[in-house]
Design an enzyme around this catalytic site. Structure first.
Site, short mmCIF file in Angstrom:
data_model
loop_
_atom_site.label_atom_id
_atom_site.label_comp_id
_atom_site.label_asym_id
_atom_site.label_seq_id
_atom_site.Cartn_x
_atom_site.Cartn_y
_atom_site.Cartn_z
N ARG A 69 0.84 -1.20 0.00
CA ARG A 69 0.00 0.00 0.00
C ARG A 69 0.88 1.25 0.00
O ARG A 69 1.97 1.26 0.57
CB ARG A 69 -0.91 0.03 1.23
CG ARG A 69 -2.14 -0.84 1.11
CD ARG A 69 -3.02 -0.72 2.32
NE ARG A 69 -2.39 -1.28 3.51
CZ ARG A 69 -1.84 -0.57 4.49
NH1 ARG A 69 -1.85 0.74 4.46
NH2 ARG A 69 -1.29 -1.18 5.52
N TYR A 197 -1.62 -3.45 -6.74
CA TYR A 197 -1.33 -4.15 -5.49
C TYR A 197 -2.55 -4.21 -4.55
O TYR A 197 -3.22 -3.19 -4.33
CB TYR A 197 -0.14 -3.50 -4.75
CG TYR A 197 -0.04 -4.11 -3.39
CD1 TYR A 197 0.49 -5.39 -3.23
CD2 TYR A 197 -0.59 -3.49 -2.28
CE1 TYR A 197 0.49 -6.00 -2.00
CE2 TYR A 197 -0.61 -4.09 -1.04
CZ TYR A 197 -0.07 -5.35 -0.91
OH TYR A 197 -0.09 -5.98 0.31
N LYS A 206 -9.67 -2.68 1.68
CA LYS A 206 -9.42 -1.52 2.55
C LYS A 206 -10.22 -0.29 2.10
O LYS A 206 -10.70 0.48 2.93
CB LYS A 206 -7.93 -1.20 2.60
CG LYS A 206 -7.09 -2.36 3.14
CD LYS A 206 -7.48 -2.69 4.54
CE LYS A 206 -7.02 -4.02 5.06
NZ LYS A 206 -5.63 -4.25 5.31
N HIS A 226 -10.56 -2.75 11.58
CA HIS A 226 -9.45 -3.54 11.05
C HIS A 226 -9.19 -4.69 12.02
O HIS A 226 -8.18 -4.69 12.74
CB HIS A 226 -8.22 -2.62 10.92
CG HIS A 226 -7.11 -3.19 10.11
ND1 HIS A 226 -5.80 -2.76 10.24
CD2 HIS A 226 -7.09 -4.14 9.16
CE1 HIS A 226 -5.03 -3.42 9.40
NE2 HIS A 226 -5.80 -4.27 8.73
N SER A 248 -1.39 -3.96 10.00
CA SER A 248 -1.06 -4.90 8.93
C SER A 248 0.24 -5.63 9.24
O SER A 248 1.19 -5.02 9.75
CB SER A 248 -0.88 -4.14 7.61
OG SER A 248 -2.03 -3.39 7.33
N CYS A 250 0.99 -7.90 11.44
CA CYS A 250 1.32 -8.12 12.85
C CYS A 250 0.68 -9.39 13.38
O CYS A 250 0.51 -9.55 14.59
CB CYS A 250 0.88 -6.93 13.70
SG CYS A 250 1.90 -5.47 13.48
N ASP A 275 -9.22 -10.06 8.91
CA ASP A 275 -8.74 -8.69 8.63
C ASP A 275 -9.76 -7.59 8.93
O ASP A 275 -9.36 -6.51 9.35
CB ASP A 275 -8.32 -8.60 7.16
CG ASP A 275 -7.44 -7.40 6.85
OD1 ASP A 275 -6.58 -7.06 7.69
OD2 ASP A 275 -7.63 -6.77 5.79
N ARG A 366 2.29 -12.18 -0.76
CA ARG A 366 0.97 -12.54 -0.23
C ARG A 366 0.42 -13.80 -0.87
O ARG A 366 0.77 -14.16 -2.00
CB ARG A 366 -0.02 -11.40 -0.54
CG ARG A 366 0.36 -10.06 0.11
CD ARG A 366 -0.23 -9.94 1.47
NE ARG A 366 0.21 -8.73 2.17
CZ ARG A 366 -0.40 -8.28 3.26
NH1 ARG A 366 -1.46 -8.89 3.75
NH2 ARG A 366 0.05 -7.21 3.89
O1 SAT Z 1 -2.68 -4.58 1.14
S1 SAT Z 1 -3.68 -4.74 2.18
O2 SAT Z 1 -4.04 -3.43 2.70
O3 SAT Z 1 -4.84 -5.39 1.64
C1 SAT Z 1 -3.07 -5.69 3.42
C2 SAT Z 1 -2.72 -4.88 4.59
O4 SAT Z 1 -1.81 -4.06 4.49
O5 SAT Z 1 -3.37 -5.05 5.64
MN MN Z 2 -5.13 -5.54 7.05
#
Ligand code: SAT
Ligand code: MN
Length: 524
Positions: A69, A197, A206, A226, A248, A250, A275, A366
Site C-alpha cells: 500500500r 497491489y 481496505k 481492522h 497490517s 502483525c 482482517d 501474499r
Molecule cells: O494490502 S492490504 O491493505 O490489503 C493488506 C494490509 O496491508 O493489511
Molecule cells: Mn489488514
C-alpha cells in the site's frame, strides 16, 4: 449486464472516460475464472504451480515498484477538509476532479474493462453491502473473485437499489508518480489509479470495507474495523467470539486461525475473519460481527506449518501467490516456510540461492485464498446476523514497555487503550520505515475514512448504546528482552491469553497463579 439504471449510467460514464476496447461484465462463474486464468497463463503473467502440491494455484510477480500500500498517495476527498482530519491526506473533490480524473482519460485503450459486481458480507445478510469495481487488470479480477462474493449474486442482492459503492480502478502505466487512491465518503465512491497491489487495487477490501464503510458506519451507528474475528470453544462446548485489531502484518491471520497448544485439552478455535469486522448491536444488546470478506490476503513470509498450519492448508489449492519465490518443480517458497531449496527463482524473476544477499520472497508477498477452505473456518462465518462478540483486543508490535495483556477498567478506558496504540511499522506499506514505532490508533490510522477525533467519539458513543458492551483488552505478543529474544512464545500459546480473557469475561476473579507468572515473566 443489469437493468439497474444507476449502475449502467455510471458504468457508461466510466467507459466514455477510460475508452476500453471491450467491456466485460463478470458473472463470477467457474468458466469465467478459467477463461481469465488461461489468458494470464498465455500472456505469461501467471505461472502454474506444481499441480500435485498446489492444485489450481498460480504465481504472479507484480511490478517491483508496486508491492505494498502507498499511504502517501491515499486520499480522503470529503467536501470539508476538517472531515478528513489531521491524519489523512486530503484532496477536495474539486481538486481530485481536476488533478486525478484526467489520468483515466483513454487509460483503458487497447484493454478490456471488467465490471465486477460484488457483495461485502454474507449473501442475503441485512448488513452486507454491494459494490462495483471497474478494472483493467485481470489479475485484480481473479483476486476479487476470491476476496469477495462476486457476479450475478451481487446483482441479485442489489436489485434496483442505487445503494452501492462505485469503484473505478485502472493500473494505468503502473507509474508511482501517477498513483493515487481517492475516497469520497459522502458519495460512496473510490478512484484508484496506477497500482495493481492488494490494498490499493482490490477495492472491496481496505477502500470499501474500511475507509468508505467506516464513514458510513459512523453515520449509521455501527463499527467497521481492522479486526480479525475468532471463536474460542471451551471443553464444555461453549464458543466465545473475540474481535482483535492489529496493524497490517502483525499476525492477525495467524491469530485468526491459531491452533491451541496440546496442553489446553478440549479447547479449540474457529475462524470467522482475519482482517475486517463490521459490528453492530443486536436486539439483545450484544455486539454482533460479520466478516465482509470471502477470502484471506495473507502475508506469506513467516507462514509455516509451525506458525500457521491452517493458513498453509487453506492456501494449498485454488490460490494466487504474489511475489514469492518458486523452485524448479514449481513449488512456492518464502523466508520462514522451511529449509530453503538449493535453487530458486526469486520474486523478481531472478536466479536465487540460499547465499544470495536478497530475499527470495518480497517481505510483503501474499497469498490470496478462499476462506471456505480454512480447516478452522467457523460453521457460523456466514451467518447473516454475525457472531456475538465477548471481548475486543487491541494490539501492536512492541519490543519494549507494553505488557502481554492489560484489562481495561471500563469501555472508555478500553477506547483509550485502543486510541493510544503504537506499533512498529512493517513492510505492508511502502512509505513507512519498517521497525520505527508509529502511533496507530485501533490499527485504523491508514484506514479510517474520516477525522480520527470523530472516530474516537464514535467509539465512546457506541459504548453508551447498551448496558454491557464487550470487555476491551490491550495485548502485545512481541516484547523482547535485552538480547532481542521474544519474551512470549506467541503463536499457539497466545490462546492461553485468550483463555484468561474469557475467564475474566465470565467474571472468574483474579488471574490464576500460572497466568500471573506469565505476566510477571513479561515484566522488566
Ligand atoms: O494490502 S492490504 O491493505 O490489503 C493488506 C494490509 O496491508 O493489511
Ligand atoms: Mn489488514
Amino acid at each position: 449486464m443489469t437493468g439497474n439504471s444507476a449502475v449502467t449510467t455510471w458504468v457508461d460514464e466510466c467507459v466514455k472516460l477510460c475508452k476500453p476496447d471491450k467491456v466485460h461484465w463478470c458473472d463470477g462463474s467457474d468458466a469465467e475464472r478459467d477463461m481469465l486464468t488461461k489468458m494470464l497463463l498465455d500472456r505469461g503473467e501467471f505461472q502454474r504451480l506444481n499441480e500435485a502440491n498446489w492444485p489450481n494455484c498460480y504465481l504472479y510477480r507484480s511490478d517491483p515498484t508496486d508491492v505494498a500500500r502507498t499511504e502517501k498517495v491515499t486520499y480522503i476527498c470529503s467536501e470539508k477538509e476538517s472531515d478528513a482530519g489531521p491524519t489523512n491526506n486530503y484532496l477536495s473533490p474539486a481538486q481530485a476532479q481536476t488533478d486525478i480524473l484526467p489520468r483515466y482519460a483513454g487509460a483503458m485503450k487497447g484493454r478490456t474493462m471488467y465490471v465486477i459486481p460484488y457483495v461485502m458480507g454474507p449473501l442475503g445478510s441485512p448488513y452486507s453491502k454491494v459494490g462495483f469495481q471497474l478494472t483493467d487488470s485481470a489479475y485484480v479480477v481473479l483476486n476479487m473473485f476470491i476476496m469477495a462474493r462476486v457476479g450475478k449474486r451481487a446483482l441479485d442482492q442489489l436489485g434496483s437499489s442505487a445503494d452501492f459503492v462505485k469503484g473505478l480502478h485502472s493500473i494505468g502505466e503502473l507509474l508511482p508518480e501517477t498513483r493515487a487512491i481517492c475516497h469520497f465518503p459522502e458519495r460512496n465512491e473510490i478512484w484508484s489509479f496506477g497500482s495493481g497491489y492488494g490494498g490499493n487495487a482490490l477495492l472491496g477490501k481496505k477502500c470499501h470495507a474500511l475507509r468508505i464503510a467506516s464513514a458510513q458506519a459512523r453515520r449509521e451507528g455501527w463499527l467497521a474495523e481492522h479486526m480479525l474475528i475468532l471463536g474460542l470453544e471451551n471443553p464444555e462446548g461453549k464458543v466465545y467470539y473475540i474481535a482483535a485489531a492489529f496493524p497490517s502484518a502483525c499476525g492477525k491471520t495467524n491469530l485468526a486461525m491459531v491452533i491451541p497448544p496440546a496442553a489446553l485439552k478440549g479447547w479449540r478455535t474457529w475462524t470467522v475473519g482475519d482482517d475486517i469486522a463490521w459490528m453492530r448491536y443486536g436486539k439483545d444488546g450484544r455486539l454482533y460481527a460479520i466478516n465482509p470478506e470471502a477470502g484471506f490476503f495473507g502475508v506469506a513470509p513467516g507462514t509455516s506449518a509451525k506458525t500457521n498450519l491452517n493458513a498453509l492448508k487453506t492456501a494449498s489449492a485454488n490460490s494466487i501467490f504474489t511475489n514469492v519465490g518458486v523452485d524448479e518443480n514449481q513449488n512456492v517458497w518464502w523466508e520462514g516456510l522451511g529449509p530453503a531449496p538449493a535453487k530458486l527463482t526469486d520474486w523478481k524473476g531472478n536466479p536465487w540461492t540460499p547465499d544470495s544477499p536478497e530475499k527470495a520472497a518480497h517481505p510483503n508477498s501474499r497469498f490470496t485464498t478462499p476462506a471456505s477452505q480454512c480447516p478452522s473456518i467457523s460453521p457460523h462465518w456466514e451467518d447473516p446476523e454475525g457472531v456475538p462478540i465477548s471481548a475486543i483486543l487491541f494490539g501492536g508490535r512492541r519490543a519494549s514497555l507494553v505488557p502481554l495483556v492489560v484489562e481495561s477498567t471500563s469501555w472508555n478506558n478500553g477506547v483509550l487503550i485502543g486510541a493510544s496504540m503504537g506499533s512498529e511499522a512493517t513492510a505492508a506499506a511502502t512509505d513507512t520505515k519498517a521497525g520505527t514505532i508509529r502511533h496507530d490508533p485501533m490499527a485504523m490510522l491508514p484506514f479510517c475514512g474520516y477525522h480520527m477525533g470523530d472516530y474516537f467519539q464514535h467509539w465512546i458513543d457506541m459504548g453508551k448504546k447498551v448496558a454491557n458492551p464487550p470487555k476491551i483488552y490491550g495485548v502485545n505478543w512481541f516484547r523482547q528482552d535485552e538480547n532481542g529474544k521474544f519474551l512470549w512464545p506467541g503463536f499457539g500459546d497466545n490462546v492461553r491469553v485468550l483463555q484468561w480473557i474469557i475467564d475474566r469475561v465470565e467474571g472468574k476473579g483474579e488471574p490464576s497463579k500460572p497466568r500471573l507468572e506469565i505476566c510477571l515473566a513479561n515484566k522488566t
